[in-house]
Design a protein around this motif. Structure first.
Motif, mmCIF file in Angstrom:
data_model
loop_
_atom_site.group_PDB
_atom_site.id
_atom_site.type_symbol
_atom_site.label_atom_id
_atom_site.label_comp_id
_atom_site.label_asym_id
_atom_site.label_seq_id
_atom_site.Cartn_x
_atom_site.Cartn_y
_atom_site.Cartn_z
ATOM 1 N N GLN A 117 39.681 60.632 32.976
ATOM 2 C CA GLN A 117 39.304 61.516 34.076
ATOM 3 C C GLN A 117 38.679 62.820 33.565
ATOM 4 N N ILE A 118 39.173 63.324 32.438
ATOM 5 C CA ILE A 118 38.585 64.532 31.849
ATOM 6 C C ILE A 118 37.126 64.281 31.490
ATOM 7 N N LEU A 119 36.852 63.112 30.928
ATOM 8 C CA LEU A 119 35.472 62.764 30.610
ATOM 9 C C LEU A 119 34.629 62.673 31.875
ATOM 10 N N ARG A 120 35.149 61.985 32.884
ATOM 11 C CA ARG A 120 34.405 61.831 34.139
ATOM 12 C C ARG A 120 34.066 63.196 34.751
ATOM 13 N N GLU A 121 35.038 64.099 34.732
ATOM 14 C CA GLU A 121 34.807 65.425 35.316
ATOM 15 C C GLU A 121 33.823 66.240 34.482
ATOM 16 N N ALA A 122 33.908 66.114 33.160
ATOM 17 C CA ALA A 122 33.018 66.879 32.284
ATOM 18 C C ALA A 122 31.561 66.464 32.479
ATOM 19 N N VAL A 123 31.295 65.176 32.574
ATOM 20 C CA VAL A 123 29.907 64.741 32.747
ATOM 21 C C VAL A 123 29.434 64.977 34.185
ATOM 22 N N ALA A 124 30.373 64.929 35.158
ATOM 23 C CA ALA A 124 29.999 65.191 36.553
ATOM 24 C C ALA A 124 29.478 66.612 36.730
ATOM 25 N N GLU A 125 30.012 67.560 35.958
ATOM 26 C CA GLU A 125 29.531 68.941 36.031
ATOM 27 C C GLU A 125 28.062 69.052 35.657
ATOM 28 N N LYS A 126 27.553 68.059 34.950
ATOM 29 C CA LYS A 126 26.143 68.046 34.553
ATOM 30 C C LYS A 126 25.338 67.041 35.367
ATOM 31 N N GLY A 127 25.914 66.599 36.488
ATOM 32 C CA GLY A 127 25.213 65.673 37.363
ATOM 33 C C GLY A 127 25.179 64.247 36.850
ATOM 34 N N LEU A 128 26.107 63.909 35.952
ATOM 35 C CA LEU A 128 26.138 62.577 35.357
ATOM 36 C C LEU A 128 27.409 61.838 35.761
ATOM 37 N N PHE A 129 27.440 60.549 35.505
ATOM 38 C CA PHE A 129 28.492 59.688 36.044
ATOM 39 C C PHE A 129 28.929 58.693 34.982
ATOM 40 N N TYR A 130 30.241 58.701 34.675
ATOM 41 C CA TYR A 130 30.846 57.641 33.870
ATOM 42 C C TYR A 130 31.690 56.799 34.831
ATOM 43 N N PRO A 131 31.266 55.574 35.142
ATOM 44 C CA PRO A 131 31.857 54.845 36.267
ATOM 45 C C PRO A 131 33.234 54.239 36.045
ATOM 46 N N VAL A 132 33.627 53.973 34.794
ATOM 47 C CA VAL A 132 34.859 53.201 34.560
ATOM 48 C C VAL A 132 36.067 54.032 34.989
ATOM 49 N N ASP A 133 36.837 53.518 35.933
ATOM 50 C CA ASP A 133 37.904 54.312 36.560
ATOM 51 C C ASP A 133 39.186 53.505 36.747
ATOM 52 N N PRO A 134 39.917 53.217 35.666
ATOM 53 C CA PRO A 134 41.210 52.536 35.832
ATOM 54 C C PRO A 134 42.140 53.347 36.731
ATOM 55 N N SER A 135 43.123 52.683 37.319
ATOM 56 C CA SER A 135 44.072 53.395 38.181
ATOM 57 C C SER A 135 44.798 54.500 37.425
ATOM 58 N N SER A 136 44.955 54.328 36.117
ATOM 59 C CA SER A 136 45.622 55.332 35.290
ATOM 60 C C SER A 136 44.643 56.335 34.695
ATOM 61 N N MET A 137 43.469 56.521 35.336
ATOM 62 C CA MET A 137 42.417 57.323 34.720
ATOM 63 C C MET A 137 42.844 58.766 34.463
#
Length: 467
Positions: A117-137
């Motif tokens: 989730q930290i990775l997903r949020e970090a790239v989202a701040e730059k308008g990017l998307f890491y899609p893999v999202d396990p329930s334990s993300m």
């Protein structure tokens, strides 16, 4: 096995006094994951800082033939991080940096202990998307995601971890450090060692860096919760949605008990479930143009209205969307809070889901266990939680394994397989003969032997005991 003072001194010299642990409390802490109640403490826990230290550790382990188990966030459900032969527990927690977000090439380079989730949020701040999202993300690490080829709710549209791994820095069991591929979207140069490492469950090498592909971030989504009066019909609707030409960004199945237990377990979720509702589909579409998403949502409504459904809930606000996702992602914890359980990770072609669900219930009745089913129905991945409840300990130990074997035989007969995203690890390895022939398993073992001739790296995983 016991480690001599000589070996412990060598390991201490590599990582330093603050990062080597032999006390029983620490060893127990790193000797379990989320797989049932198993605890297999290593003899020593090491916390290296980089690939060089891991290389030196593995050289010692290889010289002395010491079992060495890479340990991530310990959120796994197949026992992949358990030190079943003791030895060295190799905690990766200090390798936790996002090294570079390459906005020009839509790539990110990370160390293995970065939280999903930290990775997903970090790239989202730059308008990017890491899609893999396990329930334990919120707690699982990227290294473990790669080792297990993790999926998640949005795999149905975007794929699983393997679809985003471009290149890996890996320490081999002999201590050699290699990069497995190239930071390119296409690569037809030799054998694909990158993809061989993905899903290898820490048995071939220790991942120390990963280069991952990113996508542009979508700006809009529509989320709906569809209640069904019949669980089999909910499964039938899954394939019908795809046949209608819609590819949702998520399509999740939850049967009645899964939602009931979750609503009791999690506060702050307001969803009305009628007594007649037997299952729900949580369906999301995403994109950049709201008008197109509404047309897709209407098309989905036209499909599900062909089945016996109640009033569909459209999430109107971000708060409501978050509540619905919180409900879905909390199911496993809710089930665990209610009873001792075993979780299986079946996957079949999505059209076979109704037959799989029906078969699961028949097998449960035959062997005397209750099951709670939910999962990523859009890609045919159904999590089966087998509940101990009032079963005797004897039946739990003797009858349930027979039922699980029959469950996997059913899954394979439906052209499915044993695990969609949790891996084989320790708990499923003795069912591998159902999915693979002896020659197939021997070929896998020969690959393992080439990488790890002394069998030091995560031994006792994936391959059946009798091999």
């Amino acid at each position: 096995m016991a480690l001599s003072s000589e070996i412990l001194q060598k390991l201490t010299k590599i990582v330093g006094d603050p990062y080597i642990f032999t006390d029983i409390a620490t060893r127990n802490h790193y000797g379990h994951d989320e797989t049932e109640d198993y605890v297999f403490p290593p003899n020593v826990v090491l916390k290296p800082a980089n690939a060089f230290e891991i290389s030196e550790i593995l050289k010692v382990a290889n010289d002395y033939k010491i079992p060495t188990t890479p340990i991530g966030a310990r959120t796994g459900l197949s026992g992949g991080a358990l030190s079943i032969y003791e030895g060295i527990g190799l905690s990766m927690e200090r390798l936790d940096k996002i090294i570079e977000i390459d906005e020009q090439n839509l790539q990110v380079t990370v160390e293995p202990a970065v939280i999903n989730q930290i990775l997903r949020e970090a790239v989202a701040e730059k308008g990017l998307f890491y899609p893999v999202d396990p329930s334990s993300m919120g707690s699982c690490w990227i290294g473990g995601n790669i080792a297990e080829n993790a999926g998640g709710a949005r795999a149905v549209k975007y794929g699983v971890t393997k679809d985003y791994v471009l290149n890996l820095e890996v320490v081999l069991p002999n201590g050699e450090i290699i990069w497995t591929g190239a930071n390119t979207l296409k690569n037809s140069t030799g054998y694909n060692l990158t993809q061989l490492m993905v899903g290898s469950e820490g048995t071939l090498g220790v991942i120390t860096k990963a280069v991952l592909k990113l996508l542009p971030q979508h700006t809009h989504n529509v989320l709906m919760l569809v209640p069904f009066y019949n669980a089999a019909q909910a499964c039938e609707a899954v394939s019908a949605i795809f046949r209608a030409g819609i590819i949702p960004s998520a399509l999740e199945f939850m049967e009645r008990d899964a939602i009931d237990w979750t609503l009791q377990f999690v506060e702050g979720i307001s969803v009305t479930i009628q007594p007649e509702h037997q299952a729900h589909l949580l369906i999301e579409v995403d994109g950049n143009y709201p008008e197109i998403l509404m047309l897709e949502a209407e098309k989905i409504m036209n499909v599900v209205e062909q089945f016996e459904i109640d009033e569909v809930l459209f999430a109107d606000t971000e708060e409501q969307k978050n509540a619905l996702w919180k409900m879905r992602r909390s199911v496993a914890e809710a089930v665990k809070s209610n009873s001792v359980y075993k979780e299986e990770d079946t996957v079949v072609p999505r059209y076979m889901l109704p037959e799989l669900l029906s078969g699961i219930k028949k097998i449960g009745a035959k062997y005397g266990f209750q099951s709670v089913c939910y999962g990523h129905a859009g890609d045919g991945n159904l999590h089966v939680n087998i509940i101990k409840g009032s079963m005797t300990d004897d039946n739990w130990e003797t009858q349930v394994p027979l039922g699980i074997r029959e469950l996997f035989e059913l899954t394979v007969s439906l052209k499915g397989t044993l695990s969609g995203e949790h891996g084989i690890g320790y708990v499923q390895k003795n069912f591998m003969d159902i999915a693979f022939s002896k020659s197939h398993l021997e070929l896998m073992e020969r690959i393992k032997h080439i990488f790890d001739p002394n069998n030091i790296l995560n031994p006792g995983k994936i391959f059946p005991d009798e091999m």
